[in-house]
Enzyme design. Structure first.
Site, PDB file in Angstrom:
ATOM      1  CE  LYS A   9      -3.785  -2.225   2.564  1.00 54.64           C
ATOM      2  NZ  LYS A   9      -4.732  -2.047   3.690  1.00 54.64           N
ATOM      3  CE1 TYR A  49      -9.341  -3.079   0.839  1.00 52.01           C
ATOM      4  CE2 TYR A  49      -8.685  -1.036  -0.206  1.00 52.01           C
ATOM      5  CZ  TYR A  49      -8.371  -2.182   0.508  1.00 52.01           C
ATOM      6  OH  TYR A  49      -7.067  -2.421   0.903  1.00 52.01           O
ATOM      7  CG  ASN A 112      -3.341  -2.318   7.130  1.00 47.62           C
ATOM      8  OD1 ASN A 112      -3.151  -2.028   5.942  1.00 47.62           O
ATOM      9  ND2 ASN A 112      -4.486  -2.801   7.550  1.00 47.62           N
ATOM     10  CG  HIS A 115      -5.238  -6.336  -0.037  1.00 42.91           C
ATOM     11  ND1 HIS A 115      -6.427  -6.425   0.631  1.00 42.91           N
ATOM     12  CD2 HIS A 115      -5.288  -7.278  -1.029  1.00 42.91           C
ATOM     13  CE1 HIS A 115      -7.172  -7.370   0.067  1.00 42.91           C
ATOM     14  NE2 HIS A 115      -6.503  -7.899  -0.945  1.00 42.91           N
ATOM     15  CD  GLU A 126      -8.611  -9.635  -3.059  1.00 39.17           C
ATOM     16  OE1 GLU A 126      -7.479  -9.981  -2.650  1.00 39.17           O
ATOM     17  OE2 GLU A 126      -9.437  -9.032  -2.350  1.00 39.17           O
TER      18      GLU A 126
HETATM   19  P1  ADP Z   1      -7.845  -6.593   5.731  1.00 37.60           P
HETATM   20  O1  ADP Z   1      -7.032  -5.615   4.903  1.00 37.60           O
HETATM   21  O2  ADP Z   1      -7.078  -7.026   6.965  1.00 37.60           O
HETATM   22  O3  ADP Z   1      -8.370  -7.761   4.936  1.00 37.60           O
HETATM   23  P2  ADP Z   1     -10.473  -5.278   5.675  1.00 37.60           P
HETATM   24  O4  ADP Z   1     -10.788  -5.937   4.377  1.00 37.60           O
HETATM   25  O5  ADP Z   1     -11.504  -5.330   6.763  1.00 37.60           O
HETATM   26  O6  ADP Z   1      -9.103  -5.808   6.308  1.00 37.60           O
HETATM   27  O7  ADP Z   1     -10.197  -3.732   5.422  1.00 37.60           O
HETATM   28  C1  ADP Z   1      -9.503  -3.305   4.283  1.00 37.60           C
HETATM   29  C2  ADP Z   1      -8.603  -2.131   4.665  1.00 37.60           C
HETATM   30  O8  ADP Z   1      -9.409  -1.016   5.056  1.00 37.60           O
HETATM   31  C3  ADP Z   1      -7.693  -2.412   5.860  1.00 37.60           C
HETATM   32  O9  ADP Z   1      -6.527  -3.128   5.528  1.00 37.60           O
HETATM   33  C4  ADP Z   1      -7.393  -0.996   6.319  1.00 37.60           C
HETATM   34  O10 ADP Z   1      -6.402  -0.384   5.489  1.00 37.60           O
HETATM   35  C5  ADP Z   1      -8.734  -0.310   6.097  1.00 37.60           C
HETATM   36  N1  ADP Z   1      -9.575  -0.367   7.294  1.00 37.60           N
HETATM   37  C6  ADP Z   1     -10.294  -1.416   7.759  1.00 37.60           C
HETATM   38  N2  ADP Z   1     -10.945  -1.112   8.886  1.00 37.60           N
HETATM   39  C7  ADP Z   1     -10.627   0.182   9.158  1.00 37.60           C
HETATM   40  C8  ADP Z   1     -10.991   1.102  10.188  1.00 37.60           C
HETATM   41  N3  ADP Z   1     -11.824   0.759  11.189  1.00 37.60           N
HETATM   42  N4  ADP Z   1     -10.471   2.337  10.149  1.00 37.60           N
HETATM   43  C9  ADP Z   1      -9.650   2.723   9.143  1.00 37.60           C
HETATM   44  N5  ADP Z   1      -9.276   1.910   8.126  1.00 37.60           N
HETATM   45  C10 ADP Z   1      -9.748   0.652   8.132  1.00 37.60           C
END
Ligand code: ADP
Length: 153
Positions: A9, A49, A112, A115, A126
């Site tokens: 990212k 997303y 974080n 992805h 994907e």
């Molecule tokens: P993952 O990436 O661990 O599969 P998700 O699909 O739930 O998690 O979310 C996609 C991305 O959206 C996350 O990696 C993060 O960058 C962002 N995200 C998810 N939840 C939050 C939140 N509560 N606040 C801010 N950003 C979030």
């Protein structure tokens, strides 16, 4: 063998973590079968997303994901989808396990670093979303005899 999608990212790009992140998957024993840098168009972010579009933080996530290009990678291996998710760690990085990419390298919820596909069905969709068939490479990985036994492959 499974294939799974990883995106490095914008925070990973900005913080110079491309090599570190890639090294984590390489040293795990996964096989890199596709990699490219790309800017995410609106339609791709909305599709990728789709499960988050109604969340209050979605606008922020969309802006973040389009703030720089990302690196898309396709990794292959036995049970690669779950193996990569373990290497990556949980979404909220400041609570992710030490030893995971998110746990070792980041503190954010949104920021974080990577992805990773969360299931085999998602991974298939994907990989197809981010790579044309000709952008996925098939080749022999000579170190496999030191990564798996024959009955695991
Ligand atoms: P993952 O990436 O661990 O599969 P998700 O699909 O739930 O998690 O979310 C996609 C991305 O959206 C996350 O990696 C993060 O960058 C962002 N995200 C998810 N939840 C939050 C939140 N509560 N606040 C801010 N950003 C979030």
């Amino acid at each position: 063998m499974e294939r799974t999608l990883v995106l490095i990212k914008p925070d990973g790009i900005q913080r110079g973590l491309v090599g570190e992140v890639t090294k984590r998957f390489e040293t795990k024993g996964l096989k890199l079968v596709g990699m490219k840098m790309m800017t995410l168009e609106d339609a791709v972010v909305l599709e990728h997303y789709a499960h988050l579009v109604d969340k209050p933080f979605f606008a922020g996530v969309k802006k973040f994901m389009q703030s720089t290009p990302v690196i898309a990678q396709c990794w292959e291996g036995v049970d690669a989808v779950s193996a990569v998710r373990i290497v990556v760690g949980i979404t909220k990085a400041r609570e992710a396990d030490c030893g995971s990419i998110r746990g070792d390298l980041s503190m954010g919820f949104q920021c974080n670093v990577v992805h990773a596909s969360d299931s085999t069905d998602t991974a298939k969709r994907e990989v197809e979303r981010f790579f044309k068939p000709e952008e996925i490479y098939e080749y022999d990985k000579t170190e496999y005899m030191h990564v798996y036994t024959d009955d695991e492959m």
